[in-house]
Design a protein around this motif. Structure first.
Motif, PDB file in Angstrom:
ATOM      1  N   GLY A  54       0.815  -1.196   0.000  1.00 47.46           N
ATOM      2  CA  GLY A  54       0.000   0.000   0.000  1.00 47.46           C
ATOM      3  C   GLY A  54       0.855   1.254   0.000  1.00 47.46           C
ATOM      4  N   TYR A  55       0.194   2.390   0.111  1.00 49.91           N
ATOM      5  CA  TYR A  55       0.895   3.678   0.136  1.00 49.91           C
ATOM      6  C   TYR A  55       1.651   3.817   1.454  1.00 49.91           C
ATOM      7  N   ASN A  56       2.978   3.962   1.370  1.00 47.18           N
ATOM      8  CA  ASN A  56       3.837   4.124   2.535  1.00 47.18           C
ATOM      9  C   ASN A  56       3.941   5.612   2.859  1.00 47.18           C
ATOM     10  N   TYR A  57       3.417   6.025   3.998  1.00 42.77           N
ATOM     11  CA  TYR A  57       3.392   7.435   4.373  1.00 42.77           C
ATOM     12  C   TYR A  57       4.794   8.031   4.477  1.00 42.77           C
ATOM     13  N   PHE A  58       5.758   7.243   4.925  1.00 43.50           N
ATOM     14  CA  PHE A  58       7.084   7.792   5.201  1.00 43.50           C
ATOM     15  C   PHE A  58       7.949   7.934   3.960  1.00 43.50           C
ATOM     16  N   ILE A  59       7.621   7.220   2.872  1.00 38.90           N
ATOM     17  CA  ILE A  59       8.397   7.388   1.641  1.00 38.90           C
ATOM     18  C   ILE A  59       7.550   8.003   0.519  1.00 38.90           C
ATOM     19  N   GLY A  60       6.241   8.138   0.758  1.00 41.54           N
ATOM     20  CA  GLY A  60       5.369   8.831  -0.170  1.00 41.54           C
ATOM     21  C   GLY A  60       5.057   8.089  -1.451  1.00 41.54           C
ATOM     22  N   LYS A  61       5.080   6.754  -1.412  1.00 43.83           N
ATOM     23  CA  LYS A  61       4.738   5.979  -2.612  1.00 43.83           C
ATOM     24  C   LYS A  61       4.347   4.556  -2.219  1.00 43.83           C
ATOM     25  N   GLU A  62       3.871   3.777  -3.218  1.00 44.58           N
ATOM     26  CA  GLU A  62       3.476   2.391  -2.974  1.00 44.58           C
ATOM     27  C   GLU A  62       4.674   1.569  -2.518  1.00 44.58           C
ATOM     28  N   ASP A  63       4.411   0.650  -1.593  1.00 46.93           N
ATOM     29  CA  ASP A  63       5.485  -0.156  -1.035  1.00 46.93           C
ATOM     30  C   ASP A  63       4.907  -1.482  -0.545  1.00 46.93           C
TER      31      ASP A  63
END
Length: 471
Positions: A54-63
């Motif tokens: 899902g969207y990773n808040y800390f890197i700002g993209k899907e992970d």
């Protein structure tokens, strides 16, 4: 009909881009803090297993990632899913940038927990809450307590208030094949002559849900032994906070409430108008909250505060107090915008646009990613980053003599509205720093880590300033 339709749409996650939100951490108390907030707002939550994408808040993209030791999952298929969306929004959606209040508030940044927003629906297990007992093995020598969340600071405050002598490790070490990070609290029998020190420690770890590891020797497997200079004794601070008509009542109130209701640790209130008369030798920590101080840079007051620090006191200055002190010889300087347009044409403005003229220079509460030097006691218990709620464009030059603990570099904007001129300015500068003066120290906090007491992840930073810095 509309009332019923609103909740029916919520239960079916209508128009929801993300169907499941997941927060995960190796620290159970951080997850519990989020769960407590959700419970108070009637939001259902549980846990999930396995790998997620899902969207990773800390890197700002899907992970795609494996979950950490503890997790909390929140489904959008519930009656209050609109509130869930608001609390977990990666990017706040504004219909108009001319707003009077903060424009970013997402739980992962405010609580400092790794989070993912998933586009698919997940099966969530709801577990019943039960009171667990923390098992603490008996030791006649001492204990180690991890320092990784606000609960660690609460434990430290409890022990110091009750006369238990505590030390902390300045460097990582390993004992009995287990690794311990900087800031680990060390409580030894040799330092404590109170008969009930052991009982107080067990009461503290049970109360604040921490695991204390028993030790039987002062020698470690790797790193500094407990008797080395890298292990510091913590003096119980005698804390005072400046209040009064020149001080922000909300900011002073947040500090007072933190000590009174969260830490349960004594604090004294000093009126700003009485600073010249008060004997500061009665306190070893003086907190100066945000405010419009008229006398902070008056020479008699400034000299008194500097003498207080040089004699071993600790000064903690926040927000505008830092800005005022930066105009004096305190070792910190406000960074100026050298690219500002000085031409007369810049003065030509249309009256009809007066409501929006300030927008390029405004920042009504936006989130920025701060790079932390977590080898310094001010940042113990944190990773090498921290999300701050920025409410002004103030940023400071890197200190030449002090410790630049929290800095903004490039590409640090995360969420909320920030005018383009502010975005251009907020880089390559200092937000959190420590200056050593004589036997004491000054802690500069350009942002408020206690904002409205909901910025949960900043509370440990503030506690570090009070209890650990300068020890």
């Amino acid at each position: 009909d509309e009332f019923k339709k609103f909740f029916d749409d919520n239960r079916n996650a209508k128009n929801a881009e993300y169907k499941t939100y997941v927060v995960t951490s190796n620290d159970e108390n951080k997850i519990n803090s989020v769960k407590e907030l959700l419970n108070k707002n009637g939001i259902e939550s549980g846990t999930i297993n396995g790998k997620i994408k899902g969207y990773n808040y800390f890197i700002g993209k899907e992970d795609e990632t494996e979950l950490m030791k503890f997790n909390l999952a929140v489904s959008m298929y519930q009656p209050r899913s609109v509130l869930v969306k608001i609390l977990f929004e990666p990017q706040s959606k504004l219909s108009d940038s001319a707003t009077y209040d903060i424009t970013a508030w997402s739980i992962p940044y405010a609580y400092g927990v790794q989070a993912y927003a998933l586009k698919d629906k997940k099966e969530i297990s709801v577990s019943l809450v039960s009171n667990k007992t923390i098992a603490t093995n008996a030791s006649t020598y001492g204990y180690l307590i991890p320092y990784s969340s606000l609960n660690s600071a609460k434990t430290l405050a409890f022990l110091l208030k009750n006369g238990v002598k505590v030390r902390y490790a300045d460097k990582p070490f390993s004992y009995n094949k287990k690794n311990y990070n900087r800031g680990t609290l060390i409580i030894l029998k040799t330092s404590n002559n109170k008969n009930n020190w052991n009982d107080l420690l067990k009461e503290a770890v049970q109360k604040f849900n921490l695991q204390a590891d028993a030790v039987e020797t002062g020698f470690v497997d790797k790193g500094a032994d407990f008797g080395s200079p890298d292990v510091h004794s913590i003096t119980a601070p005698k804390v005072a906070v400046v209040t009064g008509e020149t001080v922000s009542s909300t900011d002073a109130g947040e500090i007072w409430n933190l000590f009174d209701a969260v830490l349960d640790y004594p604090i004294t209130l000093i009126n700003a108008n009485d600073l010249q008369r008060v004997n500061l030798k009665n306190f070893n920590v003086l907190i100066i909250p945000d405010g419009n101080y008229r006398s902070l840079n008056d020479k008699p007051i400034s000299d008194k505060l500097k003498d207080y620090v040089k004699a071993g006191g600790k000064l903690i200055a926040l927000q505008n107090a830092v800005a005022i002190m930066s105009a004096d010889d305190w070792g910190i300087k406000l960074k100026t915008d050298k690219e500002e347009d000085k031409s007369d044409y810049g003065l030509l403005k249309k009256y009809g646009d007066h409501d929006r003229e300030y927008l390029p220079n405004s920042i009504p509460g936006a989130i920025y990613k701060v790079e932390l030097d977590n080898t310094h006691p001010l940042a113990f218990g944190y990773p090498d980053f921290y999300y701050t709620l920025k409410q002004d464009a103030n940023i400071y030059e890197f200190m030449k003599e002090g410790w630049n603990v929290g800095v903004l570099k490039k590409d640090n904007y995360t969420a909320g509205f920030s005018g383009y001129k502010v975005k251009n300015k907020l880089k390559d500068g200092l937000l959190f720093g420590v200056e050593e003066m004589g036997s004491g120290s000054v802690v500069f906090m350009a942002d408020n880590p206690l904002f409205r007491l909901f910025w949960e992840n900043g509370k440990l930073l503030f506690c570090n300033a009070v209890f650990l810095v300068g020890q």
